[in-house]
Design an enzyme around this catalytic site. Sequence first.
Site, PDB file in Angstrom:
ATOM      1  N   ASP A   9     -60.923  20.679  43.711  1.00  0.00           N
ATOM      2  CA  ASP A   9     -60.915  22.121  43.501  1.00  0.00           C
ATOM      3  C   ASP A   9     -59.500  22.682  43.569  1.00  0.00           C
ATOM      4  O   ASP A   9     -59.237  23.762  43.064  1.00  0.00           O
ATOM      5  CB  ASP A   9     -61.802  22.791  44.557  1.00  0.00           C
ATOM      6  CG  ASP A   9     -63.241  22.340  44.377  1.00  0.00           C
ATOM      7  OD1 ASP A   9     -63.979  23.003  43.649  1.00  0.00           O
ATOM      8  OD2 ASP A   9     -63.616  21.283  44.931  1.00  0.00           O
ATOM      9  N   ASN A  25     -61.391  19.154  48.070  1.00  0.00           N
ATOM     10  CA  ASN A  25     -62.627  18.944  47.308  1.00  0.00           C
ATOM     11  C   ASN A  25     -63.810  19.243  48.222  1.00  0.00           C
ATOM     12  O   ASN A  25     -63.647  19.572  49.409  1.00  0.00           O
ATOM     13  CB  ASN A  25     -62.683  17.504  46.760  1.00  0.00           C
ATOM     14  CG  ASN A  25     -63.743  17.351  45.687  1.00  0.00           C
ATOM     15  OD1 ASN A  25     -63.867  18.169  44.791  1.00  0.00           O
ATOM     16  ND2 ASN A  25     -64.551  16.309  45.780  1.00  0.00           N
TER      17      ASN A  25
HETATM   18  O1  MRU Z   1     -69.034  24.568  45.603  1.00  0.00           O
HETATM   19  P1  MRU Z   1     -68.907  23.989  44.240  1.00  0.00           P
HETATM   20  O2  MRU Z   1     -70.131  23.340  43.710  1.00  0.00           O
HETATM   21  O3  MRU Z   1     -68.298  24.957  43.237  1.00  0.00           O
HETATM   22  O4  MRU Z   1     -67.831  22.871  44.491  1.00  0.00           O
HETATM   23  C1  MRU Z   1     -67.044  22.382  43.518  1.00  0.00           C
HETATM   24  C2  MRU Z   1     -67.437  21.002  43.269  1.00  0.00           C
HETATM   25  O5  MRU Z   1     -68.379  20.774  42.569  1.00  0.00           O
HETATM   26  C3  MRU Z   1     -66.722  19.912  43.852  1.00  0.00           C
HETATM   27  O6  MRU Z   1     -65.917  20.169  44.884  1.00  0.00           O
HETATM   28  C4  MRU Z   1     -66.160  19.056  42.746  1.00  0.00           C
HETATM   29  O7  MRU Z   1     -66.036  17.782  43.206  1.00  0.00           O
HETATM   30  C5  MRU Z   1     -64.867  19.554  42.213  1.00  0.00           C
HETATM   31  S1  MRU Z   1     -65.062  20.820  41.096  1.00  0.00           S
HETATM   32  C6  MRU Z   1     -64.747  20.034  39.655  1.00  0.00           C
END
Ligand code: MRU
Length: 364
Positions: free
Chosen positions: A246, A257
């Site tokens: 993220d 992440n």
């Molecule tokens: O809370 P979310 O579902 O928006 O979290 C993001 C994610 O899905 C993960 O952290 C993911 O591995 C990275 S986003 C491409």
Amino acid sequence: MNVTVRQKSKQYRTVTYNRDRNEVVLIEQRLLPHRFKTIATKRYEETALAISDMVVRGAGAIGATAAYGLAQGVQSYSGNGLKTFNKLTHKVATTMETARPTAVDPANAIRQVLAAMETGSTVEEKQDLAVAAAEGFANDNVQECQRLGQHGARLIKNGSRILTHCNAGWLAFVDIGSATAPIYEAQSQGISAHVFCDETRPRLQGASLTAWELAQQGISHEIIADNAAGHLMQHGEIDLVITGADRVLGKTGEVTNKIGTYTKAVLAKRHKIPFYVAIPLSTIDWNLDSGAKIPIEERSADEVLYAWGASKSGKVSKFRISNPTSSARNPAFDVTPPELITGIITPAGILKPKQLLKYRTQLT
Ligand code: MRU
């Protein structure tokens, strides 16, 4: 990506924008895997709410949604006074950027759209530029995911057993995905892998979204409880870990992440299993100089205290699964230090986390 529902297949992007109707069209991810449905937001406030309520989630997808949300917000302006228009632009940009705090993609997307709008001198020009820049961000996201897939595919051998965490598939981006991109690319080359999807408590993006995507793509996979990965590693059943991110700090190589990623990286190191993180360029934060400064979203305790699911008709039910008088903590992300990461799979190639800064020009 191709989605097949009741024997009918259709190409979808996670997020698109309909300029004629000034609507942002999103896949309603909270209903998956039970029901496939798209929704259209009509106002930028609704689009921001779709981000914070996780109708749409995943770093790249919320980046593109924020960009389209900004275009939508400025498009709704019907006057020609630049002063009021600029005030509205600022308000919409802030609303979009702050809808969720941890992923850096929305901030990077908004910056790109605002920079493009700067070059226009009338309201109409700025509105056109905002739409074009938002479309540009979305299209770049798709192309970058394609390229990182091509680089990452060389890590996968026929029969590789890959662990992934949360959902960094096409639902988390505009299309293709980051962690899943190398797997999809390998599949297109006739190389088949088996994927272990961490269920990813508390919101279960691995069990619901990644597993659904992989099933749609015909990729061999199994869902595992979050706590099962160490056992599988100890028994030689995992060859490789690929996650998304993220926010990756360009200056330090630290990776933010979904909560639980750090735990998996520690386990992978202990078992000498390569641990890769796949990202498009919008996930790099070139400003922060320490992982300790990354804003970690704390979400509602209800996500931990309750479980929920949707019936086939789409009815969502929520059940208390924990002691009624107990409270909960719910940090949604964690930070993994660079020494636990084998490589960052980027559209420009696979780099060591600490090499990002050196290659900044290729990564911007
Ligand atoms: O809370 P979310 O579902 O928006 O979290 C993001 C994610 O899905 C993960 O952290 C993911 O591995 C990275 S986003 C491409």
